[in-house]
Design an enzyme around this catalytic site. Structure first.
Site, PDB file in Angstrom:
ATOM      1  N   ARG A  35      13.966   5.823  27.184  1.00 17.27           N
ATOM      2  CA  ARG A  35      12.661   5.173  27.096  1.00 17.27           C
ATOM      3  C   ARG A  35      12.591   4.128  25.988  1.00 17.27           C
ATOM      4  NH1 ARG A  35       8.349   6.748  29.391  1.00 17.27           N
ATOM      5  NH2 ARG A  35       7.235   5.941  27.588  1.00 17.27           N
ATOM      6  N   CYS A  38       8.769  11.122  31.843  1.00 17.50           N
ATOM      7  CA  CYS A  38      10.011  11.802  31.481  1.00 17.50           C
ATOM      8  C   CYS A  38       9.708  13.274  31.285  1.00 17.50           C
ATOM      9  CB  CYS A  38      10.662  11.177  30.257  1.00 17.50           C
ATOM     10  SG  CYS A  38       9.897  11.644  28.737  1.00 17.50           S
ATOM     11  N   ARG A  82      22.821  12.579  23.921  1.00 15.50           N
ATOM     12  CA  ARG A  82      21.978  11.397  23.713  1.00 15.50           C
ATOM     13  C   ARG A  82      21.591  11.265  22.244  1.00 15.50           C
ATOM     14  NH1 ARG A  82      16.759  11.347  26.660  1.00 15.50           N
ATOM     15  NH2 ARG A  82      16.658   9.579  25.261  1.00 15.50           N
ATOM     16  N   ASP A 121       9.517  16.486  17.206  1.00 17.01           N
ATOM     17  CA  ASP A 121      10.953  16.558  17.496  1.00 17.01           C
ATOM     18  C   ASP A 121      11.624  17.797  16.891  1.00 17.01           C
ATOM     19  OD1 ASP A 121      10.719  14.243  18.932  1.00 17.01           O
ATOM     20  OD2 ASP A 121      11.466  12.933  17.351  1.00 17.01           O
ATOM     21  N   ARG A 123       4.169   9.662  28.816  1.00 14.82           N
ATOM     22  CA  ARG A 123       4.585   8.636  27.862  1.00 14.82           C
ATOM     23  C   ARG A 123       4.306   7.211  28.358  1.00 14.82           C
ATOM     24  NH1 ARG A 123      10.299  10.372  25.490  1.00 14.82           N
ATOM     25  NH2 ARG A 123       9.613   9.184  23.687  1.00 14.82           N
ATOM     26  N   LYS A 159      19.025   8.290  14.782  1.00 16.38           N
ATOM     27  CA  LYS A 159      18.898   7.690  16.128  1.00 16.38           C
ATOM     28  C   LYS A 159      17.668   6.789  16.206  1.00 16.38           C
ATOM     29  CE  LYS A 159      17.074  10.303  19.597  1.00 16.38           C
ATOM     30  NZ  LYS A 159      15.905   9.662  20.248  1.00 16.38           N
ATOM     31  N   ASN A 160      16.530   7.313  15.737  1.00 19.66           N
ATOM     32  CA  ASN A 160      15.290   6.570  15.945  1.00 19.66           C
ATOM     33  C   ASN A 160      15.079   5.426  14.953  1.00 19.66           C
ATOM     34  OD1 ASN A 160      14.863   8.096  18.188  1.00 19.66           O
ATOM     35  ND2 ASN A 160      13.364   9.479  17.246  1.00 19.66           N
TER      36      ASN A 160
END
Ligand code: EPU
Length: 419
Positions: free
Chosen positions: A94, A118, A398, A306, A123, A22-23
């Protein structure tokens, strides 16, 4: 809103294939707006809500997005007409702030909603904005929007006060089309940043030092289309490693780069798991109650924030006492009160959770509060006695590709209950 139902106390075994990260994918999708010649193609894109939200954001800017049945996404940014990222899309994700650097550097203008706070912390994006100002941008924040303007951005020396993943990515992207050389000191060096830089180099960018604390970018006049296969998701991989450990199972986790998960592998080995690493896979076996392990989160290559919630879940069932210290985000313990509803014994003082391992957890109705918190509740539910019902599962969608299908294939009794 859908719920996940888990009938726990089931040992998981079999093999699972990890999806694209994802990132890595999210910044690459945003980088596509910088190509003025030809399409960008990304292969092996995970099927995630955050990917859908980003493609919606790009589409409303005028990027032509197509996707085939193998999740290859093609993005053509030739006809961008709208340099605007609205609050409605940015508030849910974000990482949308990552369109700011690319739009500004290619078009000299952008209006991007401030992401706001969030669940896991404030953040802020102050470091992104200060760095862009140093590169010559004029930035105003008004009515919740960042208005940024500049002629061509200029190369600059940027020293980040704290390591920031998206901060580093935004400035690297902005610098690729700037006039002159940009040097970023105290840059973040997560594997996803290296992956983004390799992709940008395929688009024609000149970048060196990525993966170290100092990255140098020599601006070029334009970028072009490129094809890339993003990295496998090391956090999804780590989550399945904990699934093996917490259910005393035996799972082969395929399509990964084991070195990217070394901090997690080391901690699970300390917990008593038997882990064999191969070229592109890892096998995690656990045939006893895990031992409690202390962790402290920090920037790569240290233990990732994470994976903090998932290890907290493991510690609730471990033999002995442990602490989990969260050093990156100030409010990333939302899963703890939900784990307590399942019988976990945890106390929190400031950024440290003290956990006393219990023999058993018990299924309960719980609420997902953010992406990784949801993963920790799924893990706890898989190991608990009885049925766990997890609400607000949109958080998990997500960031985890086909989570219940992948878990079902290795023996989990998990299903989705539409509401
Ligand atoms: N920070 C500032 N000012 C800034 C930017 C960051 O004070 O301008 C602070 C943050 O508040 C935080 C620290 O710096 O305390 C580090 O945050 P960072 O900027 O690195 O986080 P991020 O870039 O917003 C990315 C990931 C997160 C992951 C963090 C840390 C993406 C899209 N997101 O966020 O992923 O937790 O890095 O590794 O890459 C997730 O996948 O669940 C997730 C939250």
């Amino acid at each position: 809103m859908d719920k996940l139902l888990i009938q726990g106390n089931q040992s998981l075994s079999g093999s699972v294939k990890i999806s694209g990260a994802k990132n890595s994918v999210l910044p690459m999708l945003c980088a596509s707006v910088m190509s003025s010649k030809g399409s960008v193609e990304l292969e092996n894109v995970p099927h995630l809500h955050d990917v859908t939200t980003t493609t919606r954001l790009l589409t409303q800017m005028g990027v032509r997005v197509t996707m085939d049945e193998f999740m290859k996404i093609s993005l053509d940014a030739n006809d961008i007409h709208n340099l605007y990222a609205p609050y409605d899309l940015v508030k849910t994700m974000r990482s949308s702030i990552l369109v700011l650097g690319p739009l500004l550097t290619r078009f000299g203008e952008a209006k991007v909603s401030l992401p706001g706070g969030c669940a896991i912390g404030m953040r802020p994006v102050d470091m992104h904005l200060e760095a862009l100002e140093k590169m010559g941008a004029e930035i105003k924040v008004e009515s919740g929007y960042i208005h940024a303007k500049s002629k061509r951005l200029k190369g600059a020396n940027i020293i980040f006060a704290t390591k920031s993943v998206t901060g580093t990515e935004n400035i690297i992207m902005a610098a690729t089309l700037a006039d002159g050389t940009t040097k970023i000191e105290n840059a973040a060096n997560e594997p996803e940043i290296i992956d983004l830089c390799e992709f940008l180099k395929k688009m024609g960018a000149k970048i060196s030092g990525h993966g170290t604390d100092t990255v140098e970018i020599e601006g070029v006049a334009s970028l072009c289309g490129a094809s890339h296969n993003p990295l496998p998701d090391r956090i999804e991989a780590g989550t399945f490693m904990v699934a093996a450990a917490i259910t005393r199972g035996d799972i082969e986790i395929n399509n990964i780069i084991p070195a990217h998960s070394q901090a997690v592998i080391d901690k699970l080995t300390e917990a008593g798991a038997d882990i064999t690493s191969m070229n592109n896979s890892v096998r995690v076996k656990m045939n006893k109650r895990p031992s409690a392990i202390n962790i402290e989160t920090n920037a790569y290559p240290h233990f990732p924030t994470d994976m903090q919630a998932q290890i907290t879940a493991l510690n609730t069932l471990a033999k002995g006492e442990s602490f989990v210290k969260e050093n990156i985000f100030e409010n990333r313990f939302m899963h703890i009160q939900e784990l307590q509803r399942m019988g976990a014994k945890i106390t929190v003082k400031e950024n440290i959770a003290h956990i006393t391992g219990k023999d058993k957890l018990y299924g309960a109705p719980v609420m997902a509060t953010d992406l990784r918190a949801s993963a920790s509740l799924i893990l706890a539910g898989l190991a608990a006695e009885g049925i766990t019902e997890i609400g607000r599962v949109y958080h998990i969608d997500r960031g985890y590709d086909c989570i219940e299908e992948k878990l079902q294939l290795i023996g989990a009794r998990i299903s989705r209950k539409p509401m």
